[in-house]
Enzyme design. Structure first.
Site, PDB file in Angstrom:
ATOM      1  N   ILE A 278       0.849  -1.230  -0.184  1.00  0.00           N
ATOM      2  CA  ILE A 278      -0.064  -0.165  -0.107  1.00  0.00           C
ATOM      3  C   ILE A 278       0.763   1.297   0.028  1.00  0.00           C
ATOM      4  O   ILE A 278       1.993   1.155   0.679  1.00  0.00           O
ATOM      5  CB  ILE A 278      -0.907   0.188   1.229  1.00  0.00           C
ATOM      6  CG1 ILE A 278      -1.584  -1.255   1.505  1.00  0.00           C
ATOM      7  CG2 ILE A 278      -1.748   1.100   1.452  1.00  0.00           C
ATOM      8  CD1 ILE A 278      -3.132  -1.332   1.024  1.00  0.00           C
TER       9      ILE A 278
ATOM     10  N   PRO B 278      13.130  -5.915   7.834  1.00  0.00           N
ATOM     11  CA  PRO B 278      11.799  -5.043   8.224  1.00  0.00           C
ATOM     12  C   PRO B 278      11.874  -3.936   7.130  1.00  0.00           C
ATOM     13  O   PRO B 278      12.468  -3.954   6.060  1.00  0.00           O
ATOM     14  CB  PRO B 278      12.694  -4.338   9.492  1.00  0.00           C
ATOM     15  CG  PRO B 278      13.845  -4.109   9.252  1.00  0.00           C
ATOM     16  CD  PRO B 278      14.454  -5.308   8.452  1.00  0.00           C
TER      17      PRO B 278
ATOM     18  N   LYS C 209      14.119 -12.850   2.467  1.00  0.00           N
ATOM     19  CA  LYS C 209      12.729 -12.515   2.597  1.00  0.00           C
ATOM     20  C   LYS C 209      12.368 -11.324   3.157  1.00  0.00           C
ATOM     21  O   LYS C 209      12.749 -10.827   4.382  1.00  0.00           O
ATOM     22  CB  LYS C 209      12.048 -13.670   3.650  1.00  0.00           C
ATOM     23  CG  LYS C 209      10.718 -14.029   3.492  1.00  0.00           C
ATOM     24  CD  LYS C 209       9.538 -13.032   3.738  1.00  0.00           C
ATOM     25  CE  LYS C 209       9.390 -12.435   5.311  1.00  0.00           C
ATOM     26  NZ  LYS C 209       8.716 -11.365   5.428  1.00  0.00           N
TER      27      LYS C 209
ATOM     28  N   SER D  84      10.411  -7.682   3.971  1.00  0.00           N
ATOM     29  CA  SER D  84       9.281  -7.373   4.624  1.00  0.00           C
ATOM     30  C   SER D  84       7.825  -7.296   3.790  1.00  0.00           C
ATOM     31  O   SER D  84       7.983  -6.781   2.689  1.00  0.00           O
ATOM     32  CB  SER D  84       9.287  -6.328   5.549  1.00  0.00           C
ATOM     33  OG  SER D  84       8.087  -5.574   5.806  1.00  0.00           O
TER      34      SER D  84
ATOM     35  N   THR E 174      10.043 -10.966  17.571  1.00  0.00           N
ATOM     36  CA  THR E 174      10.106 -11.587  16.440  1.00  0.00           C
ATOM     37  C   THR E 174      11.426 -12.564  16.466  1.00  0.00           C
ATOM     38  O   THR E 174      11.873 -13.526  16.261  1.00  0.00           O
ATOM     39  CB  THR E 174       9.899 -11.075  15.082  1.00  0.00           C
ATOM     40  OG1 THR E 174       8.651 -10.383  15.033  1.00  0.00           O
ATOM     41  CG2 THR E 174       9.971 -12.137  13.792  1.00  0.00           C
TER      42      THR E 174
ATOM     43  N   GLU F 231      19.601  -8.130  14.829  1.00  0.00           N
ATOM     44  CA  GLU F 231      19.689  -6.748  14.842  1.00  0.00           C
ATOM     45  C   GLU F 231      18.135  -6.401  15.140  1.00  0.00           C
ATOM     46  O   GLU F 231      17.322  -6.141  14.448  1.00  0.00           O
ATOM     47  CB  GLU F 231      20.222  -6.066  13.527  1.00  0.00           C
ATOM     48  CG  GLU F 231      21.207  -6.271  13.035  1.00  0.00           C
ATOM     49  CD  GLU F 231      22.430  -5.667  13.981  1.00  0.00           C
ATOM     50  OE1 GLU F 231      22.262  -4.696  14.531  1.00  0.00           O
ATOM     51  OE2 GLU F 231      23.611  -6.139  13.708  1.00  0.00           O
ATOM     52  N   LEU F 232      18.042  -5.766  16.468  1.00  0.00           N
ATOM     53  CA  LEU F 232      16.675  -5.633  16.993  1.00  0.00           C
ATOM     54  C   LEU F 232      16.403  -4.234  17.239  1.00  0.00           C
ATOM     55  O   LEU F 232      16.814  -3.119  16.850  1.00  0.00           O
ATOM     56  CB  LEU F 232      16.271  -6.493  18.125  1.00  0.00           C
ATOM     57  CG  LEU F 232      16.929  -8.202  17.829  1.00  0.00           C
ATOM     58  CD1 LEU F 232      16.527  -9.030  19.098  1.00  0.00           C
ATOM     59  CD2 LEU F 232      15.948  -8.437  16.772  1.00  0.00           C
TER      60      LEU F 232
ATOM     61  N   CYS G  48      15.537   2.081  13.978  1.00  0.00           N
ATOM     62  CA  CYS G  48      15.973   1.391  15.244  1.00  0.00           C
ATOM     63  C   CYS G  48      16.903   1.955  16.160  1.00  0.00           C
ATOM     64  O   CYS G  48      16.616   1.741  17.551  1.00  0.00           O
ATOM     65  CB  CYS G  48      16.517  -0.013  14.901  1.00  0.00           C
ATOM     66  SG  CYS G  48      17.857   0.273  13.709  1.00  0.00           S
TER      67      CYS G  48
ATOM     68  N   GLU H  22       9.881   0.911  22.876  1.00  0.00           N
ATOM     69  CA  GLU H  22      10.091   1.369  21.579  1.00  0.00           C
ATOM     70  C   GLU H  22       8.793   1.580  21.086  1.00  0.00           C
ATOM     71  O   GLU H  22       7.852   0.822  20.967  1.00  0.00           O
ATOM     72  CB  GLU H  22      10.936   0.213  20.857  1.00  0.00           C
ATOM     73  CG  GLU H  22      11.206   0.893  19.416  1.00  0.00           C
ATOM     74  CD  GLU H  22      11.785   0.083  18.444  1.00  0.00           C
ATOM     75  OE1 GLU H  22      11.357  -1.296  18.385  1.00  0.00           O
ATOM     76  OE2 GLU H  22      12.971   0.111  17.785  1.00  0.00           O
TER      77      GLU H  22
ATOM     78  N   TRP I  47      27.993  -2.171  13.564  1.00  0.00           N
ATOM     79  CA  TRP I  47      26.762  -1.654  13.795  1.00  0.00           C
ATOM     80  C   TRP I  47      26.040  -2.972  14.458  1.00  0.00           C
ATOM     81  O   TRP I  47      25.712  -4.032  14.010  1.00  0.00           O
ATOM     82  CB  TRP I  47      25.820  -1.539  12.444  1.00  0.00           C
ATOM     83  CG  TRP I  47      24.329  -0.905  12.739  1.00  0.00           C
ATOM     84  CD1 TRP I  47      23.495  -1.837  12.819  1.00  0.00           C
ATOM     85  CD2 TRP I  47      23.985   0.431  12.964  1.00  0.00           C
ATOM     86  NE1 TRP I  47      22.217  -0.974  13.029  1.00  0.00           N
ATOM     87  CE2 TRP I  47      22.616   0.407  13.153  1.00  0.00           C
ATOM     88  CE3 TRP I  47      24.448   1.513  12.954  1.00  0.00           C
ATOM     89  CZ2 TRP I  47      21.609   1.498  13.321  1.00  0.00           C
ATOM     90  CZ3 TRP I  47      23.582   2.480  13.022  1.00  0.00           C
ATOM     91  CH2 TRP I  47      22.542   2.485  13.441  1.00  0.00           C
TER      92      TRP I  47
ATOM     93  N   LYS J 160      22.350  -5.982  24.817  1.00  0.00           N
ATOM     94  CA  LYS J 160      21.213  -6.520  25.656  1.00  0.00           C
ATOM     95  C   LYS J 160      20.163  -6.971  24.788  1.00  0.00           C
ATOM     96  O   LYS J 160      20.445  -7.500  23.670  1.00  0.00           O
ATOM     97  CB  LYS J 160      20.867  -5.014  26.710  1.00  0.00           C
ATOM     98  CG  LYS J 160      21.747  -4.917  27.701  1.00  0.00           C
ATOM     99  CD  LYS J 160      21.443  -3.796  28.607  1.00  0.00           C
ATOM    100  CE  LYS J 160      21.580  -2.547  28.455  1.00  0.00           C
ATOM    101  NZ  LYS J 160      20.957  -1.615  29.431  1.00  0.00           N
TER     102      LYS J 160
END
Ligand code: NAD
Length: 496
Positions: free
Chosen positions: A24, A157, A182, A184, A239, A257-258, A291, A390, A456, A460
């Protein structure tokens, strides 16, 4: 865009089902394209192609310099399509055109950088980064070599769609791995373009494979596939945690990488205009969907009231609009779900006691599109949800502090540790604070500038491992020792 299926084994392959999902335009809320939704069968074909290319193809056996030529070709093609790819990113993600252009330039730059590092792999004593190890025992010699890890699965993402693909594809291919990507489901278009680019660059069949689809179908099938050796994931903590648990089943190598809730600490000697610029860039670029966004701002008490007022004035002057319009600094959020999520977070913050200092609602004149005013919240408790979690939108939380020690303690009081920033004219103090932060990326007198040469990744809950630079290449390499015994004498275990 002419979507022809999945890029598997060097060509476009028909999906195994007729299932699709819509992507979209967040500025108009209109469907751009219906995209094939891959399933376990499609992932299986893609992994089989990547496995065959790794086990039997030329890719892992080529010299780094040879692989580097393909990566450089991909960089050149991306650069030649700069304007078109930037516009595609604006259409799919909503970000302002100049920021999309940075992304695509950085995407090309990432391929170019790893083309160079691939060549470096050929160095060492005899190629493969051979390194001699000195052993204390007579008769023995040893060396360490680097080898490609195998078939890598990459899941990414929607906030920097093509750049996040490049951060994984370029180092993996440079190392000699093969890959299944894969993208997003929210922003698949530039990943599909990457398939076209791979074809134009004559990348050998099976080296890169791209399957569009939903996380719980295509994503999960990739994570669970027994022929995948490595998983490289960028996305949310929930995830990432699920993927880590699934990867444990086959002991897959994993890098994550969260998310983050990164602090920006501003001391009273900072120039107020500079502070405002970096606070705004730190939280409002890419609509705050970053992020590493510095979403918790800590200001020394004496500067706090003046800085807040200045910040409010500037935040209210930001030009909001469709990403291709001239002068726009803030586009729409990426989709309806994200828009609702951020509005709900703001309400929750206010319900918990925070003050809405500025923004917080859909801007006037933008009835359509997922727009949100730049938002400033103050007076929240340090342990409140809005200060700790976040939000992933243009929402900054601001608090004051009294001493350097208190600022460091407040900055580190977080389950995340992706990034942190400090501003002061006293560079010794900046260095002290930078070293005290429990975070993987620290900015001094700025926030956000990112360079492909520098590591990068987060501490934690913000992740495991490092991308970019030589660290990013190491993600896709195994280290092997080869130890040799060369003596006319028996070693002496039983023959004396
Ligand atoms: P997300 O976790 O919802 O999705 C990320 C990817 O995972 C998507 O491709 C999705 O399809 C896939 N996925 C979802 N469920 C899955 C499952 N069960 N198995 C396999 N794959 C699955 O994250 P998002 O909303 O796309 O991105 C936002 C998050 O990403 C934020 O938390 C942000 O901080 C983080 N992020 C981190 C970095 C970094 O470098 N640390 C960079 C960009 C974004």
């Amino acid at each position: 865009m002419n979507v022809q299926g999945f890029y598997i084994d060097g060509q476009w392959q028909q999906p195994s089902s007729t299932n699709t999902f819509a992507t979209i335009n967040p500025a108009t809320e209109e469907v751009i394209e219906n995209i094939p939704a891959g399933n376990a069968k499609d992932i299986d074909s893609a992994v089989a192609a990547a496995r065959a290319a790794f086990d039997h193809g030329p890719w892992p056996k080529m010299t780094g310099a040879e692989r580097g030529k393909y990566l450089q070709k991909m960089a050149d093609i991306i650069n030649s399509r700069l304007d078109e790819l930037s516009k595609l990113e604006v259409l799919d993600n909503g970000k302002p055109y100049p920021e999309a252009k940075w992304d695509i330039e950085d995407t090309a730059g990432t391929f170019e950088f790893y083309a160079g590092l691939a060549k470096e792999l050929d160095k060492g004593v005899n190629g493969n980064s051979e390194e001699i190890i000195t052993l204390p025992e007579p008769g023995f010699s040893s060396k360490a070599i680097k080898e490609p890890l195998g078939v890598a699965g990459a899941i990414i993402p929607w906030n920097f769609p093509m750049l996040m693909a490049a951060w994984k594809v370029a180092p993996a291919l440079a190392a000699g791995c093969t890959m299944v990507l894969k993208p997003s489901e929210v922003t698949p278009l530039t990943a599909i373009a990457l398939g076209e680019i791979a074809i134009e660059a004559d990348l050998p069949a099976g080296v890169l494979n791209i399957v569009t689809g939903l996380g719980q179908d295509a994503g999960q099938a990739l994570v669970e596939h027994k022929d995948v050796d490595k998983l490289a994931f960028t996305g949310s903590v929930p995830t990432g945690s699920k993927i880590m648990a699934m990867a444990a089943h086959d002991i897959k190598n994993i890098s994550l990488e969260l998310g983050g809730k990164s602090p920006l600490v501003i001391f009273e000697d900072t120039d107020i205009e500079k502070a405002v610029e970096w606070i705004m860039f730190g939280i409002f670029w890419n609509q705050g969907q970053v992020c590493s966004a510095t979403s918790r701002v800590l200001v020394e008490e004496s500067l706090y009231p003046a800085l807040l007022e200045r910040l409010k004035t500037e935040a209210q002057r930001i030009t909001i609009g469709e990403g291709n319009e001239e002068g726009v600094l803030l586009g729409p959020l990426v989709n309806k779900a994200q828009h609702e999520k951020v509005l709900t977070a703001i309400s929750r913050g206010i319900d918990d006691g925070a003050t809405l200092f500025s923004g917080g609602k859909r801007p006037q004149g933008h009835k359509q599109g997922y727009y949100l005013e730049p938002t400033i919240l103050t007076d929240m408790d340090e342990d409140s949800w809005i200060w700790q979690e976040e939000i992933f939108g243009p929402v900054v939380c601001v608090k004051s502090f009294k001493t350097e020690q208190q600022a460091i303690a407040m900055a580190n009081n977080s389950r995340f540790g992706l990034a942190a920033a400090v501003m002061s004219k006293d560079l010794e103090r900046c260095d002290r604070v930078a070293k005290a932060f429990r975070a993987g990326i620290v900015w001094v007198n700025c926030s956000q500038p990112t360079f492909v040469e520098a590591p990068w990744g987060g501490y934690k809950h913000s992740g495991i491992g490092r991308e970019l630079g030589k660290w990013g290449l190491n993600n896709y390499l195994e280290t092997k020792q080869i130890t040799c015994f060369d003596s006319d004498e028996p070693w002496g275990w039983y023959i004396k």
